[in-house]
Motif scaffolding. Sequence first.
Motif, PDB file in Angstrom:
ATOM      1  N   GLY A 174       1.375   3.250  -8.467  1.00  0.00           N
ATOM      2  CA  GLY A 174       0.936   1.873  -8.634  1.00  0.00           C
ATOM      3  C   GLY A 174       1.962   0.992  -9.309  1.00  0.00           C
ATOM      4  N   GLU A 195      -0.498  -0.119  -4.417  1.00  0.00           N
ATOM      5  CA  GLU A 195      -0.762   1.307  -4.643  1.00  0.00           C
ATOM      6  C   GLU A 195       0.554   2.094  -4.740  1.00  0.00           C
ATOM      7  OE1 GLU A 195      -3.759   4.502  -4.786  1.00  0.00           O
ATOM      8  OE2 GLU A 195      -3.793   2.355  -5.147  1.00  0.00           O
ATOM      9  N   CYS A 220      -3.738   5.837 -11.482  1.00  0.00           N
ATOM     10  CA  CYS A 220      -2.844   6.108 -10.361  1.00  0.00           C
ATOM     11  C   CYS A 220      -3.264   7.408  -9.674  1.00  0.00           C
ATOM     12  CB  CYS A 220      -1.417   6.170 -10.873  1.00  0.00           C
ATOM     13  SG  CYS A 220      -0.981   4.706 -11.852  1.00  0.00           S
ATOM     14  N   ARG A 221      -2.642   7.700  -8.509  1.00  0.00           N
ATOM     15  CA  ARG A 221      -3.103   8.836  -7.709  1.00  0.00           C
ATOM     16  C   ARG A 221      -1.948   9.657  -7.162  1.00  0.00           C
ATOM     17  NH1 ARG A 221      -6.035   4.494  -6.644  1.00  0.00           N
ATOM     18  NH2 ARG A 221      -8.238   4.588  -7.065  1.00  0.00           N
ATOM     19  N   THR A 236      -6.579  11.858  -9.377  1.00  0.00           N
ATOM     20  CA  THR A 236      -6.479  10.581 -10.075  1.00  0.00           C
ATOM     21  C   THR A 236      -6.080  10.819 -11.515  1.00  0.00           C
ATOM     22  OG1 THR A 236      -8.210   9.674  -8.665  1.00  0.00           O
ATOM     23  CG2 THR A 236      -7.732   8.469 -10.671  1.00  0.00           C
ATOM     24  N   ALA A 283       1.457   8.100  -5.809  1.00  0.00           N
ATOM     25  CA  ALA A 283       1.151   6.667  -5.692  1.00  0.00           C
ATOM     26  C   ALA A 283       0.936   6.129  -7.106  1.00  0.00           C
ATOM     27  CB  ALA A 283      -0.083   6.449  -4.825  1.00  0.00           C
ATOM     28  N   VAL A 300       0.848  -1.201   0.000  1.00  0.00           N
ATOM     29  CA  VAL A 300       0.000   0.000   0.000  1.00  0.00           C
ATOM     30  C   VAL A 300       0.875   1.239   0.000  1.00  0.00           C
ATOM     31  CG1 VAL A 300      -1.676   1.334   1.342  1.00  0.00           C
ATOM     32  CG2 VAL A 300      -1.943  -1.148   1.107  1.00  0.00           C
ATOM     33  N   LYS A 305      -6.459   2.270   0.180  1.00  0.00           N
ATOM     34  CA  LYS A 305      -5.406   1.363   0.642  1.00  0.00           C
ATOM     35  C   LYS A 305      -5.462   0.065  -0.171  1.00  0.00           C
ATOM     36  CE  LYS A 305      -5.662   3.584   5.108  1.00  0.00           C
ATOM     37  NZ  LYS A 305      -6.590   4.620   4.644  1.00  0.00           N
ATOM     38  N   ALA A 306      -5.150   0.203  -1.451  1.00  0.00           N
ATOM     39  CA  ALA A 306      -5.228  -0.933  -2.367  1.00  0.00           C
ATOM     40  C   ALA A 306      -3.871  -1.615  -2.503  1.00  0.00           C
ATOM     41  CB  ALA A 306      -5.704  -0.459  -3.741  1.00  0.00           C
ATOM     42  N   PHE A 350       2.024   4.097  -2.548  1.00  0.00           N
ATOM     43  CA  PHE A 350       1.967   5.432  -1.959  1.00  0.00           C
ATOM     44  C   PHE A 350       3.323   5.750  -1.328  1.00  0.00           C
ATOM     45  CE2 PHE A 350       1.219   7.966   1.882  1.00  0.00           C
ATOM     46  CZ  PHE A 350       0.476   9.037   1.397  1.00  0.00           C
TER      47      PHE A 350
END
Length: 195
Positions: free
Chosen positions: A99, A80, A113-114, A135, A97, A48, A76-77, A82
């Motif tokens: 990914g 991710e 992704c973020r 995002t 994050a 995560v 909280k994948a 982060f």
Amino acid sequence: TDPEPMRISSDFTHWISNGDMFGHSVSISDNTIFIGAPYKDYNGTWDVGAVYVYTKNPDEEWSSKYETAKLLPRIKAEKELFGFSVNSLYNTVIVGAPGDDYTRSYTPRNLPCRTYIFQSDDYLWENIQPLYDFTGDNFKKDYYGINVYMDETDFFIGSSIEDLSTGLLSGATYITPTPPMVKLAPPICETTQTV
């Protein structure tokens, strides 16, 4: 804070196990250090990610400091990542994050992704507000947040495999205005003292 004995020493080494990649990204703003650990697990969910925050008063040394806060993503994948990238200024931090390409079971992870924005209300980063999470492309993996930067007016978010309508990977950098930022002052006295 994290119950593990996470700490930095005078040469900024770290006690770590299980491949969290603590130190993959680092940003320093005055007397605060942000250290990314993009492969940190969360409650049994792999990779995560987390960002550890360390603060000190101007007259203190950095040796043997424990984190004052740990930042986590809203989502909280698994994979991710982060904390893969981090940048800070005053009371604001931006965290990428981007990914991973595959899940733990090697299934392709083709998710957007973020990038997350946090601000602190206090010098020691004990009262933290998550402000935004941006995002990338809603349908395809684009590495949105693989690199992040900020100044007093804008956030800059790298997306190195953003694609064109032709399907070619061209890359892009997104620019968005920053919220108002405050340069926080150190406390006048220790938390155990009274005035």
